[in-house]
Scaffold this active site. Structure first.
Site, PDB file in Angstrom:
ATOM      1  CE  LYS A 199      60.983  46.910  24.770  1.00 30.47           C
ATOM      2  NZ  LYS A 199      61.496  46.628  25.334  1.00 30.47           N
ATOM      3  CE  LYS A 252      57.016  46.760  23.208  1.00 29.53           C
ATOM      4  NZ  LYS A 252      57.544  45.329  24.396  1.00 29.53           N
TER       5      LYS A 252
END
Length: 328
Positions: A199, A252
């Site tokens: 992330k 992400k």
């Protein structure tokens, strides 16, 4: 290859829609799509999110309907983000059995059962009054190891409420291992973990901060989310999470990190998810509203690109719409 033009004519297989469909290398299935949803405590009607046209903060009732509609369209899963009415420094609402997230998870299990995979985002930024992903030191730094104890408690509460998968997104070191140990000890060995393993500290999260009401009150998240300049680091993070017990790993955002998705997919023995985040969604919707691009084609093209890069699961705010368009 020995044949050359004029014998070799690749356009032969692109002449008609049926030919193109027959030889397409990449396809999308509704079951591969996950719809992120927001549930807000204390509202009586769904509340539109200004920066994300068509997306709302749900009431419990509207969320049940949205879930039923998504399941009917064939959507594979739902990712639940809760927004409590009251916040404090330790995010107490995150593991409250009567908290809005746990109530919503129970509602969803009652409404759709196992028709969709019910996934619970496991972070604290929506629940803390400071908007950071964990407990803080007096100087405002996130305390890694103390935060793991909170994550463990939250995971148990989410599993108790009915989540099929918990999804730790805080990027704390050791979070997957702490959660796996806690779930097993609490009698939830079958509850899976979808780890937000790579992330990035991205500017593409802007609209989400409005949707989840979890913007940091000060500073940023660069001390725990990944530097966008790094790729090898992502592979290390993914490997650590798998060693700690992750059943699925996530990259992400998606579009700016297609190379990371590809490298992870080529490396790991577990499914790879990718999150088409709020900024990606908002850019397309804004450009389409101005007539600058063909909205439906761009949605399809971006999702196909993410799938082509190696993601086997895609989180997207267009999940229900695209699933209905694709059919089962």
């Amino acid at each position: 290859m020995s044949a050359e033009f004029p014998v070799a004519r690749p356009r032969r297989l692109r002449r008609t829609p049926a030919l193109r469909a027959m030889v397409a290398e990449t396809s999308l299935r509704p079951a591969e799509l996950v719809l992120p949803v927001f549930i807000k405590e204390g509202i009586s009607e769904p509340r539109p999110i200004g920066s994300m046209p068509g997306v709302v903060q749900h009431t419990r009732e509207s969320l049940r309907k949205a879930a039923a509609d998504a399941a009917a369209a064939g959507v594979g899963g739902l990712m639940v983000f809760g927004i409590p009415a009251a916040k404090d420094g330790r995010g107490s609402a995150a593991d409250d059995p009567a908290g809005i997230s746990q109530l919503a998870l129970a509602d969803l299990r009652a409404e759709i059962g196992d028709a969709c995979v019910i996934m619970a985002d496991l972070c604290m930024c929506e629940y803390t009054d400071h908007g950071h992903c964990g407990l803080l030191t007096p100087d405002g730094d996130v305390r890694n190891d103390a935060t793991l104890e909170r994550y463990a408690a939250i995971a148990i509460a989410q599993a108790d409420a009915g989540a099929h998968l918990v999804a730790p997104s805080g990027m704390m070191d050791g979070q997957v291992g702490a959660i796996r140990t806690a779930l097993d000890a609490a009698g939830h060995p079958d509850t899976g973990i979808c780890a937000y393993s790579a992330k990035y500290a991205s500017a593409f999260y802007g609209p989400f901060r409005e949707a989840a009401e979890g913007a940091p009150a000060f500073g940023d998240r660069a001390s725990h989310q990944q530097d966008p300049a790094n790729a090898v680091e992502a592979l290390r993070e993914v490997a650590l999470d798998i060693d700690e017990g992750a059943d699925m790993v996530m990259v992400k955002p998606a579009l700016a990190y297609l190379d990371i998705i590809r490298r992870v997919a080529d490396t790991v023995p577990v499914p790879v998810a990718a999150y088409q985040v709020s900024g990606e969604f908002a850019m397309v919707e804004a450009a389409a509203a101005n007539g600058w691009l063909d909205r439906d084609r761009v949605i399809s093209e971006t999702l196909t690109a993410i799938r082509r890069a190696g993601a086997s699961v895609i989180l997207t705010y267009w999940a229900a719409e695209v699933a209905a368009r694709l059919g089962r």
